[in-house]
Write a protein that holds these residues in place. Sequence first.
Motif, PDB file in Angstrom:
ATOM      1  N   LEU A  14     -25.676 -43.438 -51.445  1.00 49.31           N
ATOM      2  CA  LEU A  14     -26.846 -42.569 -51.496  1.00 49.31           C
ATOM      3  C   LEU A  14     -26.387 -41.144 -51.735  1.00 49.31           C
ATOM      4  O   LEU A  14     -25.428 -40.682 -51.100  1.00 49.31           O
ATOM      5  CB  LEU A  14     -27.638 -42.634 -50.192  1.00 49.31           C
ATOM      6  CG  LEU A  14     -28.246 -43.993 -49.860  1.00 49.31           C
ATOM      7  CD1 LEU A  14     -27.532 -44.607 -48.665  1.00 49.31           C
ATOM      8  CD2 LEU A  14     -29.739 -43.883 -49.586  1.00 49.31           C
ATOM      9  N   SER A  18     -30.957 -34.623 -49.498  1.00 51.77           N
ATOM     10  CA  SER A  18     -32.079 -35.260 -48.821  1.00 51.77           C
ATOM     11  C   SER A  18     -33.272 -34.308 -48.800  1.00 51.77           C
ATOM     12  O   SER A  18     -33.117 -33.116 -48.527  1.00 51.77           O
ATOM     13  CB  SER A  18     -31.683 -35.642 -47.397  1.00 51.77           C
ATOM     14  OG  SER A  18     -32.748 -36.276 -46.726  1.00 51.77           O
ATOM     15  N   LEU A  47     -36.131 -38.709 -48.167  1.00 54.06           N
ATOM     16  CA  LEU A  47     -35.534 -39.582 -49.178  1.00 54.06           C
ATOM     17  C   LEU A  47     -34.403 -38.838 -49.864  1.00 54.06           C
ATOM     18  O   LEU A  47     -34.299 -37.611 -49.790  1.00 54.06           O
ATOM     19  CB  LEU A  47     -36.572 -40.069 -50.191  1.00 54.06           C
ATOM     20  CG  LEU A  47     -37.475 -39.042 -50.897  1.00 54.06           C
ATOM     21  CD1 LEU A  47     -36.755 -38.339 -52.034  1.00 54.06           C
ATOM     22  CD2 LEU A  47     -38.731 -39.718 -51.422  1.00 54.06           C
ATOM     23  N   ARG A  48     -33.536 -39.590 -50.519  1.00 51.81           N
ATOM     24  CA  ARG A  48     -32.438 -39.006 -51.281  1.00 51.81           C
ATOM     25  C   ARG A  48     -32.880 -38.856 -52.736  1.00 51.81           C
ATOM     26  O   ARG A  48     -33.292 -39.827 -53.375  1.00 51.81           O
ATOM     27  CB  ARG A  48     -31.191 -39.887 -51.195  1.00 51.81           C
ATOM     28  CG  ARG A  48     -30.707 -40.146 -49.771  1.00 51.81           C
ATOM     29  CD  ARG A  48     -30.283 -38.854 -49.077  1.00 51.81           C
ATOM     30  NE  ARG A  48     -29.915 -39.103 -47.689  1.00 51.81           N
ATOM     31  CZ  ARG A  48     -28.672 -39.374 -47.290  1.00 51.81           C
ATOM     32  NH1 ARG A  48     -27.688 -39.462 -48.178  1.00 51.81           N
ATOM     33  NH2 ARG A  48     -28.417 -39.580 -46.022  1.00 51.81           N
ATOM     34  N   ALA A 167     -30.533 -44.243 -55.163  1.00 51.20           N
ATOM     35  CA  ALA A 167     -29.510 -44.991 -54.431  1.00 51.20           C
ATOM     36  C   ALA A 167     -28.865 -45.959 -55.406  1.00 51.20           C
ATOM     37  O   ALA A 167     -29.394 -46.221 -56.487  1.00 51.20           O
ATOM     38  CB  ALA A 167     -30.091 -45.756 -53.242  1.00 51.20           C
ATOM     39  N   ASN A 264     -34.877 -47.882 -42.096  1.00 44.42           N
ATOM     40  CA  ASN A 264     -34.532 -47.083 -43.272  1.00 44.42           C
ATOM     41  C   ASN A 264     -35.728 -46.698 -44.131  1.00 44.42           C
ATOM     42  O   ASN A 264     -35.575 -45.896 -45.058  1.00 44.42           O
ATOM     43  CB  ASN A 264     -33.504 -47.831 -44.135  1.00 44.42           C
ATOM     44  CG  ASN A 264     -32.095 -47.708 -43.591  1.00 44.42           C
ATOM     45  OD1 ASN A 264     -31.830 -46.893 -42.708  1.00 44.42           O
ATOM     46  ND2 ASN A 264     -31.190 -48.514 -44.107  1.00 44.42           N
ATOM     47  N   ARG A 267     -36.252 -43.080 -43.616  1.00 43.40           N
ATOM     48  CA  ARG A 267     -35.031 -42.321 -43.932  1.00 43.40           C
ATOM     49  C   ARG A 267     -34.782 -42.207 -45.429  1.00 43.40           C
ATOM     50  O   ARG A 267     -34.383 -41.162 -45.927  1.00 43.40           O
ATOM     51  CB  ARG A 267     -33.814 -43.000 -43.294  1.00 43.40           C
ATOM     52  CG  ARG A 267     -33.788 -42.970 -41.792  1.00 43.40           C
ATOM     53  CD  ARG A 267     -32.432 -43.461 -41.304  1.00 43.40           C
ATOM     54  NE  ARG A 267     -32.411 -43.523 -39.854  1.00 43.40           N
ATOM     55  CZ  ARG A 267     -32.302 -44.642 -39.155  1.00 43.40           C
ATOM     56  NH1 ARG A 267     -32.188 -45.796 -39.776  1.00 43.40           N
ATOM     57  NH2 ARG A 267     -32.295 -44.624 -37.844  1.00 43.40           N
ATOM     58  N   TYR A 268     -34.968 -43.329 -46.149  1.00 44.77           N
ATOM     59  CA  TYR A 268     -34.528 -43.387 -47.546  1.00 44.77           C
ATOM     60  C   TYR A 268     -35.628 -43.731 -48.542  1.00 44.77           C
ATOM     61  O   TYR A 268     -35.426 -43.603 -49.745  1.00 44.77           O
ATOM     62  CB  TYR A 268     -33.401 -44.419 -47.692  1.00 44.77           C
ATOM     63  CG  TYR A 268     -32.212 -44.167 -46.803  1.00 44.77           C
ATOM     64  CD1 TYR A 268     -31.682 -42.884 -46.657  1.00 44.77           C
ATOM     65  CD2 TYR A 268     -31.617 -45.197 -46.088  1.00 44.77           C
ATOM     66  CE1 TYR A 268     -30.593 -42.653 -45.833  1.00 44.77           C
ATOM     67  CE2 TYR A 268     -30.526 -44.986 -45.261  1.00 44.77           C
ATOM     68  CZ  TYR A 268     -30.015 -43.703 -45.138  1.00 44.77           C
ATOM     69  OH  TYR A 268     -28.937 -43.478 -44.319  1.00 44.77           O
ATOM     70  N   THR A 271     -35.840 -47.585 -53.001  1.00 44.45           N
ATOM     71  CA  THR A 271     -34.779 -47.234 -53.958  1.00 44.45           C
ATOM     72  C   THR A 271     -34.618 -48.313 -55.021  1.00 44.45           C
ATOM     73  O   THR A 271     -33.537 -48.845 -55.239  1.00 44.45           O
ATOM     74  CB  THR A 271     -33.442 -46.993 -53.228  1.00 44.45           C
ATOM     75  OG1 THR A 271     -33.065 -48.172 -52.502  1.00 44.45           O
ATOM     76  CG2 THR A 271     -33.549 -45.828 -52.261  1.00 44.45           C
ATOM     77  N   ASP A 275     -32.605 -51.450 -52.370  1.00 49.12           N
ATOM     78  CA  ASP A 275     -33.024 -51.377 -50.964  1.00 49.12           C
ATOM     79  C   ASP A 275     -32.308 -52.350 -50.042  1.00 49.12           C
ATOM     80  O   ASP A 275     -31.791 -51.966 -48.991  1.00 49.12           O
ATOM     81  CB  ASP A 275     -34.529 -51.665 -50.850  1.00 49.12           C
ATOM     82  CG  ASP A 275     -35.390 -50.518 -51.300  1.00 49.12           C
ATOM     83  OD1 ASP A 275     -34.837 -49.491 -51.700  1.00 49.12           O
ATOM     84  OD2 ASP A 275     -36.615 -50.663 -51.247  1.00 49.12           O
ATOM     85  N   GLU A 327     -21.056 -43.928 -47.321  1.00 46.65           N
ATOM     86  CA  GLU A 327     -22.198 -43.237 -46.733  1.00 46.65           C
ATOM     87  C   GLU A 327     -22.154 -43.398 -45.214  1.00 46.65           C
ATOM     88  O   GLU A 327     -21.963 -44.483 -44.680  1.00 46.65           O
ATOM     89  CB  GLU A 327     -23.494 -43.847 -47.276  1.00 46.65           C
ATOM     90  CG  GLU A 327     -24.747 -43.466 -46.526  1.00 46.65           C
ATOM     91  CD  GLU A 327     -25.170 -42.055 -46.775  1.00 46.65           C
ATOM     92  OE1 GLU A 327     -26.021 -41.559 -46.018  1.00 46.65           O
ATOM     93  OE2 GLU A 327     -24.653 -41.432 -47.714  1.00 46.65           O
ATOM     94  N   HIS A 329     -24.106 -43.721 -42.076  1.00 52.41           N
ATOM     95  CA  HIS A 329     -25.471 -44.050 -41.699  1.00 52.41           C
ATOM     96  C   HIS A 329     -25.780 -43.517 -40.296  1.00 52.41           C
ATOM     97  O   HIS A 329     -24.902 -43.440 -39.453  1.00 52.41           O
ATOM     98  CB  HIS A 329     -25.664 -45.567 -41.704  1.00 52.41           C
ATOM     99  CG  HIS A 329     -25.480 -46.178 -43.057  1.00 52.41           C
ATOM    100  ND1 HIS A 329     -26.372 -45.982 -44.072  1.00 52.41           N
ATOM    101  CD2 HIS A 329     -24.496 -46.963 -43.559  1.00 52.41           C
ATOM    102  CE1 HIS A 329     -25.960 -46.633 -45.138  1.00 52.41           C
ATOM    103  NE2 HIS A 329     -24.826 -47.233 -44.859  1.00 52.41           N
TER     104      HIS A 329
END
Length: 344
Positions: A14, A18, A47-48, A167, A264, A267-268, A271, A275, A327, A329
Amino acid sequence: MAGRTTLERIESYLPERSLRIEELGEHLGLRRAALGVFRKFYGLDTLRFDPDLNLFDLLRPAARRALDALPDGARVAYLVYAHTTQAVAPPEVEVAQVVREELGLDGTEAFALSHQACVSSLGALDVVGELLRAEGDENAYALMVTGERAYSPVVQHIPNTAIMADAAAACLVTLDGEGDEVRSFVTRTLGEYAQWMELTPEQNTVFGEQYGTRIAEVIHRAVAEAGLSFADIELIIPHNVNLLAWRQTIKALDVPVEKVFLDNVPRYSHTFASDVFVNYTTLRDTGLLVDGAHYVMVSVGLGATFGAMVITHRETHRQNLPKTHRETHPKIHRQTHQKGATPV
Protein backbone atom coordinates in the motif's frame (compact mmCIF):
# COMPACT_ATOMS: atom_id res chain seq x y z
CA MET A 1 -0.46 -34.07 -13.54
CA ALA A 2 -2.59 -34.16 -10.42
CA GLY A 3 -1.78 -31.95 -7.49
CA ARG A 4 -3.16 -29.48 -5.00
CA THR A 5 -2.78 -25.79 -5.79
CA THR A 6 -0.79 -24.16 -2.98
CA LEU A 7 -0.19 -20.49 -2.28
CA GLU A 8 3.48 -20.36 -1.33
CA ARG A 9 3.77 -16.67 -0.60
CA ILE A 10 1.25 -13.82 -0.50
CA GLU A 11 2.42 -10.21 -0.28
CA SER A 12 0.70 -6.85 -0.49
CA TYR A 13 1.77 -3.25 -0.87
CA LEU A 14 0.00 0.00 0.00
CA PRO A 15 1.37 3.46 -0.81
CA GLU A 16 2.41 5.54 2.18
CA ARG A 17 0.12 8.48 1.33
CA SER A 18 -3.09 8.19 3.36
CA LEU A 19 -6.12 10.49 3.01
CA ARG A 20 -9.40 10.91 4.80
CA ILE A 21 -12.27 10.48 2.35
CA GLU A 22 -13.30 14.13 2.82
CA GLU A 23 -10.01 15.19 1.21
CA LEU A 24 -11.22 13.59 -2.04
CA GLY A 25 -14.55 15.40 -2.07
CA GLU A 26 -13.61 18.06 -4.64
CA HIS A 27 -11.64 15.57 -6.78
CA LEU A 28 -14.61 13.19 -6.95
CA GLY A 29 -17.28 15.88 -7.17
CA LEU A 30 -18.89 14.66 -3.95
CA ARG A 31 -20.62 17.05 -1.59
CA ARG A 32 -20.36 16.86 2.17
CA ALA A 33 -23.68 15.00 2.46
CA ALA A 34 -22.56 12.28 0.05
CA LEU A 35 -19.25 11.89 1.87
CA GLY A 36 -21.20 11.70 5.13
CA VAL A 37 -23.15 8.74 3.76
CA PHE A 38 -19.91 6.96 2.86
CA ARG A 39 -18.58 7.58 6.34
CA LYS A 40 -21.69 6.94 8.47
CA PHE A 41 -23.40 4.14 6.56
CA TYR A 42 -20.67 2.56 4.42
CA GLY A 43 -18.02 2.73 7.14
CA LEU A 44 -15.24 4.41 5.15
CA ASP A 45 -12.67 6.65 6.83
CA THR A 46 -9.20 6.69 5.26
CA LEU A 47 -7.61 5.21 2.16
CA ARG A 48 -4.28 5.06 0.36
CA PHE A 49 -4.17 7.24 -2.74
CA ASP A 50 -1.09 8.64 -4.44
CA PRO A 51 -1.79 10.23 -7.86
CA ASP A 52 1.96 10.65 -8.46
CA LEU A 53 2.67 6.92 -8.13
CA ASN A 54 3.46 5.08 -11.34
CA LEU A 55 1.50 1.84 -11.93
CA PHE A 56 4.68 -0.23 -12.12
CA ASP A 57 6.06 1.34 -8.94
CA LEU A 58 2.83 0.17 -7.32
CA LEU A 59 3.14 -3.39 -8.67
CA ARG A 60 6.84 -4.13 -8.13
CA PRO A 61 7.27 -4.30 -4.31
CA ALA A 62 4.77 -7.07 -3.58
CA ALA A 63 5.81 -9.05 -6.67
CA ARG A 64 9.49 -8.97 -5.73
CA ARG A 65 8.78 -10.02 -2.15
CA ALA A 66 6.62 -12.91 -3.30
CA LEU A 67 9.43 -14.10 -5.54
CA ASP A 68 11.75 -14.21 -2.51
CA ALA A 69 10.01 -17.49 -1.63
CA LEU A 70 10.97 -19.12 -4.94
CA PRO A 71 13.20 -22.12 -4.15
CA ASP A 72 16.59 -22.59 -5.77
CA GLY A 73 16.27 -24.44 -9.05
CA ALA A 74 12.58 -23.56 -9.51
CA ARG A 75 11.27 -21.53 -12.42
CA VAL A 76 8.32 -19.19 -12.89
CA ALA A 77 6.41 -20.69 -15.79
CA TYR A 78 3.55 -18.15 -15.76
CA LEU A 79 2.98 -14.57 -14.70
CA VAL A 80 -0.61 -13.38 -14.71
CA TYR A 81 -1.65 -9.80 -14.09
CA ALA A 82 -5.21 -9.77 -12.73
CA HIS A 83 -7.02 -6.44 -12.89
CA THR A 84 -10.53 -5.04 -12.52
CA THR A 85 -10.64 -2.04 -14.86
CA GLN A 86 -10.42 -2.96 -18.53
CA ALA A 87 -8.03 -0.10 -19.37
CA VAL A 88 -5.21 0.26 -16.82
CA ALA A 89 -2.52 1.61 -19.17
CA PRO A 90 -2.22 3.07 -22.69
CA PRO A 91 -3.17 0.48 -25.35
CA GLU A 92 0.42 0.07 -26.54
CA VAL A 93 1.58 -0.96 -23.04
CA GLU A 94 1.13 -4.64 -22.15
CA VAL A 95 1.34 -4.49 -18.37
CA ALA A 96 2.00 -8.21 -17.82
CA GLN A 97 4.90 -8.13 -20.29
CA VAL A 98 6.44 -5.06 -18.66
CA VAL A 99 6.17 -6.58 -15.19
CA ARG A 100 7.80 -9.78 -16.42
CA GLU A 101 10.72 -7.82 -17.88
CA GLU A 102 11.14 -5.66 -14.76
CA LEU A 103 11.24 -8.78 -12.58
CA GLY A 104 13.79 -10.44 -14.85
CA LEU A 105 11.59 -13.45 -15.56
CA ASP A 106 13.03 -14.46 -18.92
CA GLY A 107 11.17 -17.37 -20.45
CA THR A 108 8.04 -16.80 -18.36
CA GLU A 109 4.73 -16.72 -20.21
CA ALA A 110 2.95 -13.51 -19.17
CA PHE A 111 -0.67 -12.54 -19.72
CA ALA A 112 -3.53 -10.62 -18.11
CA LEU A 113 -7.02 -11.51 -16.89
CA SER A 114 -9.79 -9.04 -16.12
CA HIS A 115 -13.27 -10.18 -17.11
CA GLN A 116 -14.38 -11.14 -13.61
CA ALA A 117 -13.64 -7.60 -12.38
CA CYS A 118 -12.62 -7.67 -8.69
CA VAL A 119 -12.90 -11.48 -8.62
CA SER A 120 -10.23 -11.69 -11.34
CA SER A 121 -7.43 -12.18 -8.80
CA LEU A 122 -9.08 -15.25 -7.26
CA GLY A 123 -9.96 -16.48 -10.74
CA ALA A 124 -6.35 -16.05 -11.82
CA LEU A 125 -5.19 -18.35 -9.00
CA ASP A 126 -7.60 -20.99 -10.27
CA VAL A 127 -6.35 -20.56 -13.85
CA VAL A 128 -2.64 -20.83 -13.03
CA GLY A 129 -3.34 -23.91 -10.93
CA GLU A 130 -4.82 -25.59 -14.00
CA LEU A 131 -1.93 -24.40 -16.17
CA LEU A 132 0.60 -25.82 -13.73
CA ARG A 133 -1.20 -29.16 -13.76
CA ALA A 134 -1.01 -29.17 -17.55
CA GLU A 135 2.66 -28.14 -17.35
CA GLY A 136 3.56 -31.35 -15.51
CA ASP A 137 6.78 -29.93 -14.03
CA GLU A 138 7.17 -30.15 -10.27
CA ASN A 139 9.65 -27.25 -10.35
CA ALA A 140 7.20 -24.91 -12.10
CA TYR A 141 5.64 -21.96 -10.30
CA ALA A 142 3.28 -19.14 -11.25
CA LEU A 143 3.17 -15.55 -10.05
CA MET A 144 -0.17 -13.76 -9.81
CA VAL A 145 0.12 -9.96 -9.60
CA THR A 146 -2.70 -7.54 -8.96
CA GLY A 147 -2.93 -3.78 -8.47
CA GLU A 148 -4.19 -0.76 -10.35
CA ARG A 149 -4.45 2.97 -9.95
CA ALA A 150 -7.64 4.85 -9.22
CA TYR A 151 -6.57 7.12 -12.07
CA SER A 152 -9.76 9.12 -12.62
CA PRO A 153 -12.90 10.12 -10.68
CA VAL A 154 -15.00 7.88 -12.97
CA VAL A 155 -12.94 4.86 -11.92
CA GLN A 156 -12.49 5.87 -8.29
CA HIS A 157 -16.09 6.56 -7.35
CA ILE A 158 -18.72 3.83 -7.72
CA PRO A 159 -21.96 5.64 -6.89
CA ASN A 160 -23.72 4.42 -3.75
CA THR A 161 -21.14 1.66 -3.37
CA ALA A 162 -17.45 2.43 -2.94
CA ILE A 163 -14.51 4.81 -3.17
CA MET A 164 -11.58 2.99 -4.73
CA ALA A 165 -8.03 3.18 -3.38
CA ASP A 166 -4.50 2.21 -4.38
CA ALA A 167 -2.93 -1.12 -3.42
CA ALA A 168 -1.18 -4.09 -5.00
CA ALA A 169 -0.62 -7.74 -4.18
CA ALA A 170 1.21 -10.80 -5.45
CA CYS A 171 0.93 -14.52 -4.88
CA LEU A 172 3.48 -17.23 -5.68
CA VAL A 173 1.69 -20.44 -6.65
CA THR A 174 2.75 -24.04 -7.20
CA LEU A 175 1.38 -27.58 -6.85
CA ASP A 176 1.77 -29.68 -3.70
CA GLY A 177 3.95 -27.07 -2.06
CA GLU A 178 4.32 -26.13 1.59
CA GLY A 179 2.01 -23.12 1.52
CA ASP A 180 -1.73 -22.61 1.96
CA GLU A 181 -3.79 -25.27 0.18
CA VAL A 182 -6.59 -24.15 -2.15
CA ARG A 183 -9.47 -26.50 -1.38
CA SER A 184 -12.18 -25.05 -3.63
CA PHE A 185 -13.11 -22.10 -5.80
CA VAL A 186 -16.68 -21.19 -6.77
CA THR A 187 -18.04 -18.33 -8.85
CA ARG A 188 -21.47 -17.23 -9.96
CA THR A 189 -22.11 -14.55 -12.57
CA LEU A 190 -25.41 -12.68 -12.88
CA GLY A 191 -25.15 -11.55 -16.49
CA GLU A 192 -28.25 -9.40 -16.36
CA TYR A 193 -26.12 -6.83 -14.50
CA ALA A 194 -23.30 -6.80 -17.06
CA GLN A 195 -23.93 -3.19 -18.12
CA TRP A 196 -23.39 -1.93 -14.60
CA MET A 197 -23.26 1.79 -15.32
CA GLU A 198 -26.48 1.61 -17.35
CA LEU A 199 -28.71 -0.21 -14.88
CA THR A 200 -32.12 1.26 -14.18
CA PRO A 201 -33.02 2.30 -10.62
CA GLU A 202 -35.26 -0.77 -10.43
CA GLN A 203 -32.39 -3.08 -11.43
CA ASN A 204 -30.11 -1.47 -8.86
CA THR A 205 -32.74 -2.01 -6.18
CA VAL A 206 -33.19 -5.69 -7.07
CA PHE A 207 -29.44 -6.25 -7.16
CA GLY A 208 -29.04 -4.65 -3.76
CA GLU A 209 -31.75 -6.88 -2.35
CA GLN A 210 -30.08 -9.99 -3.79
CA TYR A 211 -26.51 -9.05 -2.90
CA GLY A 212 -26.06 -10.63 0.52
CA THR A 213 -28.00 -13.75 -0.41
CA ARG A 214 -25.92 -14.34 -3.55
CA ILE A 215 -22.61 -14.01 -1.68
CA ALA A 216 -23.88 -16.33 1.04
CA GLU A 217 -24.87 -18.95 -1.56
CA VAL A 218 -21.43 -18.87 -3.18
CA ILE A 219 -19.66 -19.05 0.18
CA HIS A 220 -21.71 -22.04 1.31
CA ARG A 221 -21.15 -23.82 -2.00
CA ALA A 222 -17.38 -23.24 -1.80
CA VAL A 223 -17.29 -24.57 1.76
CA ALA A 224 -19.26 -27.67 0.74
CA GLU A 225 -17.01 -28.31 -2.27
CA ALA A 226 -14.02 -28.06 0.07
CA GLY A 227 -15.50 -30.96 2.05
CA LEU A 228 -16.12 -28.79 5.09
CA SER A 229 -19.02 -27.39 7.07
CA PHE A 230 -19.35 -23.71 7.87
CA ALA A 231 -18.50 -24.49 11.49
CA ASP A 232 -15.04 -25.52 10.24
CA ILE A 233 -14.30 -22.03 8.88
CA GLU A 234 -12.09 -19.89 11.10
CA LEU A 235 -12.74 -16.59 9.32
CA ILE A 236 -14.02 -15.03 6.11
CA ILE A 237 -11.40 -12.81 4.45
CA PRO A 238 -13.48 -10.40 2.35
CA HIS A 239 -13.18 -7.63 -0.18
CA ASN A 240 -13.50 -4.13 1.32
CA VAL A 241 -16.36 -2.75 -0.73
CA ASN A 242 -18.22 -1.25 2.26
CA LEU A 243 -19.68 -2.22 5.64
CA LEU A 244 -23.31 -1.88 4.56
CA ALA A 245 -22.89 -4.64 1.96
CA TRP A 246 -21.25 -6.86 4.53
CA ARG A 247 -24.04 -6.24 7.04
CA GLN A 248 -26.41 -7.73 4.47
CA THR A 249 -24.11 -10.67 3.85
CA ILE A 250 -23.56 -11.40 7.54
CA LYS A 251 -27.34 -11.40 8.02
CA ALA A 252 -27.80 -13.78 5.07
CA LEU A 253 -25.06 -16.07 6.40
CA ASP A 254 -26.55 -15.90 9.91
CA VAL A 255 -23.11 -15.75 11.52
CA PRO A 256 -21.57 -13.58 14.25
CA VAL A 257 -19.88 -10.41 13.03
CA GLU A 258 -16.48 -11.67 14.22
CA LYS A 259 -16.64 -14.39 11.57
CA VAL A 260 -15.79 -11.74 8.92
CA PHE A 261 -12.60 -9.65 9.02
CA LEU A 262 -13.75 -6.06 8.45
CA ASP A 263 -11.09 -4.00 10.23
CA ASN A 264 -9.50 -2.88 6.97
CA VAL A 265 -12.66 -1.42 5.41
CA PRO A 266 -12.31 1.94 7.25
CA ARG A 267 -8.50 1.85 6.97
CA TYR A 268 -7.95 1.12 3.28
CA SER A 269 -11.36 1.11 1.52
CA HIS A 270 -11.84 -0.97 -1.65
CA THR A 271 -8.65 -1.68 -3.62
CA PHE A 272 -9.97 -3.31 -6.78
CA ALA A 273 -8.80 -6.97 -7.01
CA SER A 274 -6.23 -6.66 -4.19
CA ASP A 275 -8.53 -6.48 -1.15
CA VAL A 276 -8.52 -10.11 -0.06
CA PHE A 277 -4.73 -10.28 -0.20
CA VAL A 278 -4.26 -7.02 1.70
CA ASN A 279 -6.57 -8.45 4.35
CA TYR A 280 -4.76 -11.79 4.34
CA THR A 281 -1.36 -10.15 4.90
CA THR A 282 -2.81 -7.96 7.67
CA LEU A 283 -4.01 -11.06 9.47
CA ARG A 284 -0.76 -12.93 8.87
CA ASP A 285 1.55 -10.09 9.86
CA THR A 286 -0.37 -9.50 13.08
CA GLY A 287 -0.26 -13.19 14.00
CA LEU A 288 -3.97 -13.89 13.54
CA LEU A 289 -3.78 -16.71 10.98
CA VAL A 290 -3.96 -20.13 12.60
CA ASP A 291 -1.90 -23.04 11.30
CA GLY A 292 -4.25 -25.70 9.91
CA ALA A 293 -7.32 -23.44 10.03
CA HIS A 294 -9.68 -22.95 7.09
CA TYR A 295 -10.48 -19.53 5.59
CA VAL A 296 -12.79 -18.26 2.85
CA MET A 297 -11.50 -15.49 0.59
CA VAL A 298 -14.47 -13.64 -0.90
CA SER A 299 -14.88 -10.95 -3.54
CA VAL A 300 -17.54 -9.52 -5.83
CA GLY A 301 -16.96 -7.93 -9.22
CA LEU A 302 -19.15 -5.50 -11.13
CA GLY A 303 -20.92 -7.25 -13.89
CA ALA A 304 -21.79 -9.15 -11.61
CA THR A 305 -19.53 -12.00 -10.46
CA PHE A 306 -19.47 -13.46 -6.95
CA GLY A 307 -16.43 -15.55 -6.00
CA ALA A 308 -15.30 -17.56 -2.97
CA MET A 309 -12.11 -19.56 -2.45
CA VAL A 310 -11.53 -21.85 0.54
CA ILE A 311 -7.94 -22.24 1.71
CA THR A 312 -6.25 -24.09 4.53
CA HIS A 313 -3.47 -22.05 6.11
CA ARG A 314 -0.13 -23.71 6.75
CA GLU A 315 2.73 -22.07 8.56
CA THR A 316 6.01 -22.58 6.69
CA HIS A 317 9.49 -21.13 6.72
CA ARG A 318 8.54 -19.21 3.58
CA GLN A 319 5.59 -17.63 5.36
CA ASN A 320 8.04 -16.15 7.86
CA LEU A 321 10.55 -14.42 5.62
CA PRO A 322 12.01 -11.12 6.91
CA LYS A 323 9.54 -8.25 6.66
CA THR A 324 11.88 -6.15 4.53
CA HIS A 325 9.98 -3.10 3.25
CA ARG A 326 6.69 -4.79 4.16
CA GLU A 327 3.71 -2.62 4.91
CA THR A 328 3.42 -2.17 8.68
CA HIS A 329 -0.17 -2.98 9.55
CA PRO A 330 -1.94 -1.52 12.57
CA LYS A 331 -1.75 -3.89 15.49
CA ILE A 332 -4.92 -5.92 15.69
CA HIS A 333 -6.13 -7.95 18.65
CA ARG A 334 -8.78 -10.54 17.88
CA GLN A 335 -10.59 -9.69 21.11
CA THR A 336 -10.96 -6.05 20.03
CA HIS A 337 -12.24 -7.15 16.63
CA GLN A 338 -14.80 -9.44 18.21
CA LYS A 339 -16.25 -6.63 20.27
CA GLY A 340 -17.20 -4.78 17.11
CA ALA A 341 -14.64 -2.02 16.62
CA THR A 342 -16.31 -1.43 13.25
CA PRO A 343 -19.97 -0.37 13.03
CA VAL A 344 -21.48 -3.57 11.64
